[in-house]
Design an enzyme around this catalytic site. Structure first.
Site, PDB file in Angstrom:
ATOM      1  CD  GLU A 123      -1.946   4.683   6.199  1.00 42.89           C
ATOM      2  OE1 GLU A 123      -3.363   4.680   6.241  1.00 42.89           O
ATOM      3  OE2 GLU A 123      -1.393   3.560   6.403  1.00 42.89           O
ATOM      4  CD  GLU A 176       0.703   2.520   9.688  1.00 41.87           C
ATOM      5  OE1 GLU A 176       0.103   1.950   9.209  1.00 41.87           O
ATOM      6  OE2 GLU A 176       0.141   3.827  10.293  1.00 41.87           O
TER       7      GLU A 176
END
Length: 574
Positions: free
Chosen positions: A151, A223
Site C-alpha cells: 500500500e 485484499e
C-alpha cells in the site's frame, strides 16, 4: 488471469500471520483454511518480529520460523503468497518496521534516499532472502508470488523506491513473480504501479480500470475484507459482509485474497495504531485481532466460515476436507489477585534531562512506560503537558490527580491541562507524570510516532525544565527483577498477581471486566493490553501458555489500588 504451468489458476487465498498464531496451532489454522475451500495462504512477515535490535535476527524461536509455516502449507497441498515488506501495515506495531529506526532523529522510512533506512532494509532482505529463495514455486516450493512493499501509494509516490526494492530481491536470487497491493484510486493518483507486477486491488473490484494500468499483468483482489479492525473505544467489535462480493468473484473466476481468513492475536506489544498525517485522531488497535474473520481468534469456524465454505463447495472439483475440530477450551472460576509490587518501590536510577525527549532518543526504548519527576514551586497549579504519547497519569506528592489521553473519546477527559490541587502553588510539591504507550502508528503519513512526551511541560504557561526521567520498559528483564514490596498500597501503579490452579489445560479468555487499564502476563509471557474503554474485555490465552498446577498471572494497572476478581471464559464476547 494467473497461469501456472501453462494452465489458468484461480488463486483463492486467505490471509493469516504466523506471528499472531501460536506455532503449535499453525497446522490447525492452515487446515481450517483448506477445509473452507481455499487453495492459498497469504502471509505477512513482520520485520520487527524477526529483528528486534539492529543485526540481531531470530528466524527460528516461537512463532518466528516462517519457513516452517510455509512448508506446512506445502505439506497440506496449499500454495503460499508471501508479503515480506519491509513495510506491511497489517495493524501491526509500526507496520512491521523495527522501532529502532526511530532512534535516528531524522530518519525517513519508506524512502530510498535515506541512507540509514535503506541500510537496514538491505540487511533485512539480505538475511531473509536466502530463506525464501528455496520456497519459491520456480524452485519447487509453494510460494506463488512475492509482494513488494505494501500500500505504498497511500504513503508516497516514488516509483523508484519500489523498483529498488524489487532489484534488492533480484540481487539475492529472487526473480518473482512480483506483485503489489494497494487502493486503485491511490495508484492512479500517485502513479506507483510497478511495471510487470501483478496488481492487487485492496477493497476494490474494478478489474477493467486496473487492467488498463497493469497491461498484460494479472489483476486480482489483493485484499478483500470479510471483517475489519477494531480500535480501543469502538462501540463494538467490527464485522463485515463479504458473501455477495465473494460470490461474484467466484462466478467470474477472479483470483482473490481474503484479508483475513484468520486474524489471531496481537500478543505482547505488537498491536499497532492509526492516526491522521499530523498525528491527531490517534486510534490504537485492540489486543485481539479476531477481525470478524471467518475463523475466529482461537481457531473456531464462525457463521461466515460456513457460508463461504458452502459457496466454495459449489465450485469445487472434489469434496472439501472435513472441518477440523476446535481446540479444547477451558473456564476457570473467579480468582482474586493480590498486591504484589509497587512501581514506585521499583524505580530504576533516573536520567536528568533539561526538556522532555522521546523514549527512543532518550533510552532507545520502544514500549512500556516512562516516568517524569520534579519538584515545582509557585504558580497557580495549571499543568499543561504537550505531546503525551500516549496516556499519562499525573500525581502530586504521591496523590493521583488526573489522566491525559491522546485517544479522544466521550468517556475520556478532553485536553492536556491538569489542575493541580489547591496549596500546591504555594508549597513545593513532587510532581510525577507516568506515561504509558500504545503501539506505533503503522499506516499513512504519521510514520515517526515516537513515544513518551514529545512536547513541553508547562505550569501556568511557564515551561518547566530539568526533569528526572526513569525508563520502565515492562519487558521480561524488568518484570523478573521486581521487588515484592508495596509500601503505599493506596497509590496507583501496583503490580497484582493472581494464582490460577489448573487440573486440565485448554485455551481460555481471561476476563478483565473489573479492571481499568494496563497489562496482563501469564507465566512470564505478556498477553497484551486491556482497557475498560472496550470493546475488548477478555484476553485470549492459548493452552500452551498455561501449565498444570499453579499459574502466575501478574497484572499491572495504571489506576487501580483495589483488586477485582478475574476468571476464565471460552469466548471473546461476554
Amino acid at each position: 488471469m494467473f497461469m501456472l504451468d501453462g494452465q489458468p489458476l484461480q488463486i483463492r487465498s486467505g490471509e493469516m500471520h504466523p506471528a499472531r498464531i501460536p506455532a503449535e496451532y499453525w497446522l490447525h489454522r492452515i487446515r481450517m483454511a483448506k477445509a473452507m475451500g481455499l487453495n492459498t495462504i497469504s502471509i505477512y512477515l513482520m520485520w520487527n518480529h524477526l529483528e528486534r535490535e539492529p543485526g540481531e535476527f531470530d528466524l527460528r524461536t516461537g512463532n518466528r520460523d516462517f519457513v516452517r509455516f510455509i512448508r506446512l502449507c506445502q505439506s497440506e497441498g496449499m500454495w503460499a503468497y508471501l508479503r515480506p515488506g519491509p513495510y506491511i501495515c497489517g495493524e501491526w506495531d509500526y507496520g512491521g518496521l523495527p522501532p529502532y529506526l526511530l532512534r535516528k532523529p531524522d530518519i525517513r522510512v519508506r524512502d530510498k534516499d535515506d541512507i540509514d533506512y535503506m541500510a537496514a532494509v538491505r540487511r533485512y532482505i539480505g538475511t531473509i532472502a536466502s530463506q525464501i529463495a528455496p520456497l519459491m514455486a520456480c524452485n519447487g516450493g509453494p510460494v506463488l508470488m512475492l509482494q513488494v512493499e505494501n500500500e505504498y501509494a497511500s504513503f508516497g509516490h516514488d516509483l523508484g523506491y519500489l523498483k529498488q526494492l524489487r532489484a534488492l530481491w533480484e540481487a539475492h536470487g529472487i526473480h518473482g513473480p512480483f506483485t503489489i497491493s494497494d487502493g486503485l484510486a491511490q495508484i492512479k493518483q500517485q502513479q506507483t504501479y510497478l511495471p510487470g507486477a501483478a496488481l492487487g486491488l485492496d477493497g476494490d473490484t474494478d478489474f477493467a480500470a486496473a487492467q488498463s494500468i497493469a497491461g498484460d499483468a494479472p489483476v486480482w483482489v489483493g485484499e478483500g475484507y470479510p471483517g475489519w479492525l477494531t480500535h480501543w473505544g469502538d462501540k463494538d467489535f467490527q464485522r463485515g459482509d463479504y458473501a455477495a462480493t465473494l460470490r461474484g468473484l467466484m462466478q467470474q473466476g477472479h483470483s482473490f485474497n481474503l484479508y483475513v481468513v484468520h486474524g489471531g492475536t496481537n500478543f505482547g506489544f505488537t498491536a499497532g495504531a492509526n492516526a491522521k498525517g499530523d498525528y491527531s485522531q490517534f486510534e490504537p488497535v485492540i489486543t485481539s485481532y479476531d477481525y470478524g474473520a471467518p475463523i475466529n481468534e482461537r481457531g473456531e469456524a464462525t457463521p461466515d466460515y460456513h457460508v463461504f465454505r458452502k459457496l466454495f463447495a459449489t465450485h469445487a472439483q472434489r469434496p472439501l476436507p472435513d472441518v477440523p475440530a476446535s481446540q479444547p477450551a477451558i473456564r476457570f472460576a473467579p480468582v482474586m489477585p493480590l498486591a504484589h509490587a509497587s512501581l514506585w518501590d521499583n524505580l530504576p536510577p533516573a536520567t536528568a534531562v533539561r526538556t522532555p525527549q522521546a523514549n527512543e532518543l532518550l533510552f532507545a526504548q520502544d514500549h512500556g512506560l516512562v516516568l517524569y519527576r520534579r519538584e515545582i514551586h509557585g504558580g497557580s497549579g495549571a499543568l499543561t503537558i504537550d505531546g503525551v504519547r500516549d496516556y499519562a497519569t499525573v500525581f502530586s506528592d504521591g496523590i493521583y490527580i488526573d489522566a491525559v489521553s491522546r485517544v479522544e473519546h466521550p468517556r475520556l477527559r478532553k485536553g492536556n491541562r491538569v489542575a493541580l490541587p489547591s496549596g500546591v502553588a504555594a508549597n513545593p510539591a513532587l510532581i510525577d507524570i507516568l506515561v504509558d504507550s500504545f503501539g506505533y502508528v503503522g499506516y499513512g503519513q504519521a510514520m515517526a510516532d515516537r513515544k513518551g512526551i514529545v512536547g513541553s511541560i508547562r505550569l501556568d504557561g511557564e515551561v518547566l525544565e530539568n526533569w528526572d526521567v526513569c525508563s520502565l520498559p515492562l519487558d521480561g528483564a524488568f518484570i523478573r527483577q521486581l521487588k515484592p514490596v508495596v509500601n503505599t498500597p493506596s497509590r496507583a501503579g501496583i503490580f497484582f498477581k493472581a494464582i490460577v490452579r489448573l487440573n486440565r489445560l485448554g485455551d481460555s479468555y481471561i476476563d478483565m471486566t473489573g479492571w481499568t487499564k494496563g497489562y496482563l502476563w501469564v507465566n512470564g509471557q505478556l498477553l497484551g493490553r486491556y482497557w475498560n474503554l472496550g470493546p475488548q474485555q477478555r484476553l485470549y490465552c492459548p493452552a500452551s501458555w498455561f501449565r498444570h498446577g499453579d499459574n502466575e498471572l501478574p497484572i499491572f494497572d495504571l489506576h487501580q489500588t483495589v483488586a477485582a476478581p478475574i476468571h476464565g471464559a471460552t469466548t471473546l464476547h461476554a
